[in-house]
Design an enzyme around this catalytic site. Structure first.
Site, PDB file in Angstrom:
ATOM      1  N   ARG A  99       0.829  -1.217   0.000  1.00 48.80           N
ATOM      2  CA  ARG A  99       0.000   0.000   0.000  1.00 48.80           C
ATOM      3  C   ARG A  99       0.854   1.253   0.000  1.00 48.80           C
ATOM      4  O   ARG A  99       1.883   1.307   0.649  1.00 48.80           O
ATOM      5  CB  ARG A  99      -0.884   0.021   1.256  1.00 48.80           C
ATOM      6  CG  ARG A  99      -1.376  -1.317   1.694  1.00 48.80           C
ATOM      7  CD  ARG A  99      -1.972  -1.299   3.081  1.00 48.80           C
ATOM      8  NE  ARG A  99      -3.146  -0.450   3.183  1.00 48.80           N
ATOM      9  CZ  ARG A  99      -3.769  -0.195   4.330  1.00 48.80           C
ATOM     10  NH1 ARG A  99      -3.312  -0.697   5.476  1.00 48.80           N
ATOM     11  NH2 ARG A  99      -4.825   0.570   4.351  1.00 48.80           N
ATOM     12  N   SER A 798      -0.913  52.268   4.134  1.00 42.45           N
ATOM     13  CA  SER A 798      -1.760  51.139   3.786  1.00 42.45           C
ATOM     14  C   SER A 798      -1.172  50.515   2.531  1.00 42.45           C
ATOM     15  O   SER A 798      -1.058  51.175   1.491  1.00 42.45           O
ATOM     16  CB  SER A 798      -3.189  51.614   3.532  1.00 42.45           C
ATOM     17  OG  SER A 798      -3.954  50.529   3.100  1.00 42.45           O
TER      18      SER A 798
HETATM   19  P1  ADP Z   1      -6.164   3.907  -0.102  1.00 41.03           P
HETATM   20  O1  ADP Z   1      -5.097   4.768   0.434  1.00 41.03           O
HETATM   21  O2  ADP Z   1      -6.528   4.183  -1.498  1.00 41.03           O
HETATM   22  O3  ADP Z   1      -7.336   3.809   0.848  1.00 41.03           O
HETATM   23  P2  ADP Z   1      -5.263   1.408   1.022  1.00 41.03           P
HETATM   24  O4  ADP Z   1      -3.819   1.110   1.023  1.00 41.03           O
HETATM   25  O5  ADP Z   1      -5.811   1.926   2.295  1.00 41.03           O
HETATM   26  O6  ADP Z   1      -5.538   2.422  -0.158  1.00 41.03           O
HETATM   27  O7  ADP Z   1      -5.982   0.077   0.608  1.00 41.03           O
HETATM   28  C1  ADP Z   1      -7.069  -0.098  -0.232  1.00 41.03           C
HETATM   29  C2  ADP Z   1      -8.067  -1.086   0.366  1.00 41.03           C
HETATM   30  O8  ADP Z   1      -7.460  -2.335   0.647  1.00 41.03           O
HETATM   31  C3  ADP Z   1      -8.644  -0.582   1.666  1.00 41.03           C
HETATM   32  O9  ADP Z   1     -10.000  -0.868   1.722  1.00 41.03           O
HETATM   33  C4  ADP Z   1      -7.895  -1.390   2.704  1.00 41.03           C
HETATM   34  O10 ADP Z   1      -8.638  -1.537   3.872  1.00 41.03           O
HETATM   35  C5  ADP Z   1      -7.662  -2.702   1.991  1.00 41.03           C
HETATM   36  N1  ADP Z   1      -6.473  -3.354   2.537  1.00 41.03           N
HETATM   37  C6  ADP Z   1      -5.230  -2.874   2.560  1.00 41.03           C
HETATM   38  N2  ADP Z   1      -4.371  -3.694   3.193  1.00 41.03           N
HETATM   39  C7  ADP Z   1      -5.093  -4.757   3.580  1.00 41.03           C
HETATM   40  C8  ADP Z   1      -4.777  -5.960   4.308  1.00 41.03           C
HETATM   41  N3  ADP Z   1      -3.552  -6.202   4.752  1.00 41.03           N
HETATM   42  N4  ADP Z   1      -5.769  -6.835   4.516  1.00 41.03           N
HETATM   43  C9  ADP Z   1      -7.019  -6.565   4.069  1.00 41.03           C
HETATM   44  N5  ADP Z   1      -7.385  -5.480   3.386  1.00 41.03           N
HETATM   45  C10 ADP Z   1      -6.438  -4.568   3.142  1.00 41.03           C
HETATM   46 MG    MG Z   2      -7.149   3.521   2.692  1.00 40.73          MG
END
Ligand code: ADP
Ligand code: MG
Ligand code: MG
Length: 906
Positions: A99, A798
């Site tokens: 992410r 001013s």
């Molecule tokens: P954004 O910044 O666009 O929200 P994210 O990195 O938060 O992107 O992730 C996108 C989606 O994937 C979110 O709904 C997040 O909760 C889900 N997600 C991310 N990492 C995990 C994980 N380890 N397990 C389950 N869901 C995940």
């Molecule tokens: Mg997110």
């Protein structure tokens, strides 16, 4: 340990990072670490620093991978140990998410990959462990889809095209005769994986990568790359986020919301982000993963029962129907809900701000995946802060610092009702020049606007561009639309001043004044047709849309009281009439910083004698016309002084080039010939003689008063007589007479002499006196450079930062639209210097003039009256250089007051 630490671990209640490390770990990474530290359940993982992203951008993939390799290997081992799984194993595989996450939150701008580590072996391991082949294949196909999109670039070919993977899913659904993704079987999903991989091979020429490590590195670099995608770059431009911050990468063990009926995923807010109401709320989906909630593939359900019931009411769903088909999480999974509720309370208490959280429930067990300060409307911003002060969660100063001053705009202008907006059709878009919502019938001429408004009609004035002659039409219009002109165009500046909705520079609008129609992308809109403008988004909408008046709630008033308590600098307003003056006063203005006298002359009773004065052949003729103007000006001043009873009013003497006032058409010139009883050709000649090649730098400002002292005399007399008359009525006027466009101290001295002499004369005629000041605008660089000389003579400075910017940059304000947007696009200029004060250049002149002026006269009062006086970052600068006040348009007064208070606290 390596010299530079690039990877930070978190998991199982401990973490190497924390919430204060957002610069290094990004917001998401820092908060994932912090949640671990305070005992919130978070899947373990690690964060690669944002600085590594910059290294990668500079030095490329090979070098970065070499540097990272050891740390990432160890970090994956750490996650494996905590999870009891093994990356790439075919028995008990570890799956990961990769992410993005930068210092400032950029929701949805960058990329995420879920279920990484999946391949034909791993999927068997997952099936064996979960006994849930459908879930395993669903996760696999999601991974191929995301990886194919983000890393391998299988995207829709254009905006009109559809996503290549979605097309394959659609085909599959048609083949199987099903409508919902959930109806596809494990075998169908397995077949999808095969078809997805084939699509990848066909498109890239390579097999889809099966090696989990190759997948991981590919994803890490793809997330780094997403920092530079068009969306992200544009978002940064809009929000002033520096390009060199880079994004961190978070790699985290997957938890699964798509494992069946006891699994779910969702997002939630600790308070209502729209209204600020202190009510936990959010949406979730059973048997779904990550993005499904926001992607709108299935309709999500409400998290709380009360939220669910409110939703049902709004959508006309009966309680039975709701409870059976759209139950809340509170009802479907009470235990997990209870835990979620407790955690959101804990997070808010810990962060002391409204949180926006992501969570997943895997087989009944709750996991938190993200928390951040929730984005909110202006209304929510004010309410949440004041509520939190009352709850004792934050102190007054923190509440003030939480405000984004510009967001107060939303509380100051009428708004469309949500219901009205829902069905609206967009015609085109222009610049969001002045916020608010306007609905009305189209008119093209300012005179028509007046006529129609007088008949009680609501109008939207549509022009190619506007000029001072359109002022009255603009005043009565509900909104203003222009085809040309930017954010500092006449229409935009005047509309903001009036607090009136304006969309400027809508380039697709072609106006035909003669036939009273406008053509937008091939469609015609006639005079009298209804349209609506959204001045906050620049949207032009078809038809009439309901609006509602803004509510100046108790919280809004209270936050302004706090601002008053902590501010050092106070706020005045720019106003030329009693109505604007009292609006500003209600918003907390403590006087007028700029009363432009020229606008008054455009009113019907004044324009004729004004023209007479300008067109007169000699002093005698001018004096005759000025005599007619005197009582009219006096009346204007009385109205304004009365509205500002007890507060100072800075009146600027006549400033613009005279040719702006005279008629340029034959009809108008004929009329003047008749009024003045001289020949048309005489008038015509005189008008021609007033033309200048460069009027902005021509005969204007105090040059007028020095050439024609009788104008200064008349204006001074009108001001002082008005003040004395009011004194007899028990109203306290405090006039400050301001000489415009001083460049040389002698220019000011000469004017001051005339003003002083006139004042003493009026005093003795009336055997009475009042308190007054005589000062000057500082708007020519030379005046700023010789401030020590001018300060000896002047009671106040001013800073007219509109002209000062124009002359310091050498940019003609009337011509900047030709190149300024391009300069900003290319990054040559970061911001429009006419909107945001150029602190390094123009600001230095201001700062120096204040210091040098006060060195010879410590009591010198200093203020600013340009457009910048209502722009938060400029207001803060004014505080820092020691100005006594800023002056801005009435509707910006609360914004300036807040920014001033913030500057005092910071
Ligand atoms: P954004 O910044 O666009 O929200 P994210 O990195 O938060 O992107 O992730 C996108 C989606 O994937 C979110 O709904 C997040 O909760 C889900 N997600 C991310 N990492 C995990 C994980 N380890 N397990 C389950 N869901 C995940
Ligand atoms: Mg997110
Ligand atoms: Mg000026």
């Amino acid at each position: 340990m390596p010299e530079t630490k690039r990877v930070y671990l978190f998991g199982n209640g401990s973490a190497e990072g924390n919430a204060n490390m957002k610069d290094i770990l990004g917001g998401k990474g820092a908060n994932l670490a912090e949640m671990n530290l305070i005992g919130v359940p978070v899947p373990p993982g690690f964060t690669i620093t944002a600085d590594t992203c910059n290294e990668y951008t500079r030095e490329g993939e090979a070098k970065t991978r070499e540097r990272l390799e050891d740390e990432v290997k160890k970090a994956v081992q750490y996650v494996e140990n905590l999870m009891g799984t093994s990356f790439g194993s075919n028995e008990n595989p570890l799956l990961l998410s990769v992410r993005s996450g930068s210092r400032a939150s950029m929701p949805g701008m960058m990329d995420t990959i879920l279920n990484l580590g999946m391949n034909d072996n791993a999927v068997q391991g997952i099936i064996a462990r979960t006994q849930n082949p459908r879930f395993a294949w669903d996760s696999y196909r999601r991974f191929v889809q995301m990886y194919g999109d983000v890393v391998l670039g299988l995207k829709p070919a254009s905006k009109e095209e559809r996503d290549p993977f979605e097309i394959i899913i659609e085909e599959m659904k048609t083949e199987k005769g099903v409508e919902d993704d959930l109806e596809l079987s494990a075998d169908d999903l397995k077949e999808l994986v095969r078809r997805f991989k084939k699509a990848v091979k066909d498109s890239t020429g390579h097999d889809f990568p099966d090696d989990p490590w190759e997948q991981l590195w590919g994803s890490i670099f793809a997330v780094f790359d997403s920092w530079g995608n068009d969306r992200a770059v544009y978002y940064r431009q809009l929000n002033d986020i520096p390009d060199d911050w880079g994004t961190a990468v978070n790699v985290q063990a997957m938890v699964f919301g798509n494992m069946g009926e006891s699994s779910a995923t969702g997002v939630a807010f600790t308070r209502d982000a729209g209204t600020g109401e202190n009510l936990f709320n959010g949406e979730y989906l059973i048997n779904a993963q990550g993005e499904d909630v926001v992607a709108g593939i299935r309709t999500p359900q409400q998290i709380t029962k009360i939220g669910s019931q409110r939703w049902a009411k709004l959508t006309n769903i009966s309680e039975e129907d709701r409870a059976a088909n759209y139950p809340s999480l509170e009802e479907t999974m009470p235990a997990a809900y209870k835990e979620l509720f407790d955690i959101q309370e804990k997070l808010e208490a810990h962060t002391k701000d409204m949180q926006d959280v992501e969570f997943t429930i895997q087989d009944g067990k709750l996991w938190m995946l993200q928390t951040r300060n929730g984005k909110r409307t202006g209304f929510a911003m004010v309410k949440v802060a004041m509520d939190m002060v009352r709850e004792g969660l934050i102190d007054e100063k923190t509440a003030l610092l939480r405000m984004e001053p510009n967001k107060l705009n939303e509380l100051l202008h009428p708004v469309f009702t949500p219901k009205g907006l829902a069905g609206a059709k967009e015609i085109t878009k222009g610049l969001p020049a002045s916020p608010g919502a306007a609905t009305g019938q189209i008119v093209f001429l300012a005179e028509d606007a007046e006529k129609w408004a007088a008949e009680g009609k609501k109008v939207v004035l549509c022009r190619v561009e506007t000029s001072p002659e359109d002022l009255r039409g603009m005043t009565v219009a509900n909104g203003i639309l222009t085809a040309k002109g930017g954010m500092t165009s006449h229409a935009a500046v005047v509309a903001r001043g009036m607090g009136k909705c304006c969309v400027s520079g809508a380039g697709n609008v072609n106006i035909d004044y003669k036939n009273r129609v406008m053509n937008v992308d091939g469609k015609e809109y006639k005079e009298g047709d209804w349209i609506s403008l959204n001045g906050s988004t620049g949207q032009v909408l078809e038809g009439a849309i309901d609006t509602q008046d803004p509510e100046l709630s108790g919280d809004f008033a209270q936050i302004m009281e706090l601002a008053e308590k902590y501010t050092r600098m106070y706020v005045r307003t720019n106003a030329d009439n009693p109505k604007d003056a009292s609006i500003a006063r209600n918003f907390g203005a403590k006087g007028i910083g700029l009363c432009r006298t020229e606008h008054m002359f455009f009113e019907e009773d004044k324009i004729i004698p004004m023209r007479e004065m300008i067109l007169a052949k000699n002093e005698e003729g001018r004096r005759k016309a000025l005599e007619k103007l005197l009582p009219l000006q006096k009346k204007d001043f009385k109205g304004i002084f009365e509205a500002m009873d007890g507060y100072p009013v800075t009146v600027r003497l006549l400033d613009p080039p005279l040719h702006e006032f005279v008629p340029h058409d034959e009809k108008g010139q004929m009329e003047m010939a008749r009024v003045m009883d001289i020949s048309y050709s005489d008038i015509h000649e005189r008008v021609e003689s007033l033309m200048e090649s460069n009027p902005m730098l021509g005969l204007r400002g105090c040059r007028l008063g020095n050439l024609y002292p009788e104008i200064t005399e008349m204006q001074t007399r009108a001001i002082i007589e008005a003040a004395l008359e009011l004194k007899r009525e028990g109203i306290k006027a405090i006039p400050e007479i301001m000489v415009p466009l001083t460049g040389i101290v002698y220019e000011f001295q000469a004017q001051k002499e005339i003003i002083e002499k006139t004042i003493q004369q009026v005093f003795s005629e009336n055997s009475d006196s009042i308190e007054y000041k005589i000062g000057t605008m500082i708007e020519i660089p030379r005046a700023a450079l010789t401030a020590h000389k001018i300060a000896k003579e002047a009671d106040f400075f001013s800073f007219g930062t509109n002209d000062l910017t124009q002359m310091t940059f050498g940019y003609s304000r009337d011509d900047v639209a030709k190149f300024l947007p391009l300069y900003i696009d290319k990054g040559i200029l970061k911001q429009d210097p006419f909107a945001v004060l150029d602190q390094n250049g123009v600001g230095q002149l201001v700062s120096m003039a204040v210091q040098n002026g006060r060195a010879v006269k410590p009591s010198l009062k200093c203020g600013i009256c340009g457009e910048h006086g209502g722009e938060p970052s400029s207001v803060k600068f004014c505080h820092r250089v020691g100005l006594n006040y800023v002056s801005c348009s009435p509707f910006r007064v609360p914004i300036a007051r807040l920014a001033a208070a913030q500057a005092a606290i910071e």
